[in-house]
Motif scaffolding. Structure first.
Motif, short mmCIF file in Angstrom:
data_model
loop_
_atom_site.label_atom_id
_atom_site.label_comp_id
_atom_site.label_asym_id
_atom_site.label_seq_id
_atom_site.Cartn_x
_atom_site.Cartn_y
_atom_site.Cartn_z
N HIS A 108 10.33 10.58 0.30
CA HIS A 108 9.18 10.15 0.48
C HIS A 108 8.09 8.49 0.75
N ILE A 109 7.50 8.67 1.31
CA ILE A 109 6.64 7.46 1.78
C ILE A 109 5.44 7.81 1.17
N GLU A 110 5.09 6.92 -0.14
CA GLU A 110 3.68 7.25 -1.17
C GLU A 110 2.74 6.06 -0.73
N GLU A 111 2.12 6.53 -1.08
CA GLU A 111 0.91 5.69 -1.37
C GLU A 111 0.64 5.64 -2.54
N THR A 112 0.48 4.07 -2.66
CA THR A 112 0.25 3.51 -4.17
C THR A 112 -0.73 3.89 -5.17
N ARG A 153 2.69 10.75 2.19
CA ARG A 153 1.93 10.24 3.79
C ARG A 153 3.39 10.33 4.43
N ALA A 194 7.05 2.81 6.63
CA ALA A 194 6.21 2.00 5.20
C ALA A 194 5.54 1.00 5.97
N ARG A 240 1.17 -1.26 -0.10
CA ARG A 240 0.43 -0.12 0.21
C ARG A 240 0.69 1.33 0.14
N TYR A 241 2.08 1.22 0.58
CA TYR A 241 3.17 2.59 0.41
C TYR A 241 4.44 1.89 -0.05
N ARG A 242 4.87 3.16 -0.45
CA ARG A 242 5.98 3.21 -0.93
C ARG A 242 7.29 3.60 -1.08
N LEU A 255 2.68 2.27 8.47
CA LEU A 255 1.81 1.99 7.83
C LEU A 255 1.01 1.37 7.20
N GLU A 256 1.28 0.21 6.29
CA GLU A 256 0.94 -0.42 6.51
C GLU A 256 0.29 -1.26 7.04
#
Length: 78
Positions: A48-52, A58, A71, A36-38, A74-75
């Motif tokens: 950056h931690i992005e929501e896929t 995020r 990440a 869900r996050y990368r 958050l997952e």
């Protein structure tokens, strides 16, 4: 020198096979499950931690290991 024999068939990792599942629910192969996050490099020593699904940022960290830890956290909370 040891020679290893080739595998008899291509092996694709799966979480569980549909025929052997205990509740009858089909499982997806691991290769089809996306996180869900990368973690994405956003500059020199900045991640950056992005929501896929949306591409929204995020969180951010200056250390790659800390960004990966965030990440994962958050997952797990989702």
């Amino acid at each position: 020198m040891i020679a290893f024999p080739p595998l008899p068939y291509p092996f694709a990792p799966c979480i569980a096979e549909a025929a052997n599942s205990f509740d009858g629910v089909d499982r997806l192969p691991i290769s089809l499950i996306q996180p869900r996050y990368r973690v994405v490099l956003a500059g020199k020593c900045f991640f950056h931690i992005e929501e896929t699904s949306t591409g929204r940022v995020r969180g951010f960290r200056t250390d790659h290991n800390e960004a990966c830890h965030l990440a994962r956290r958050l997952e797990q909370s989702a």
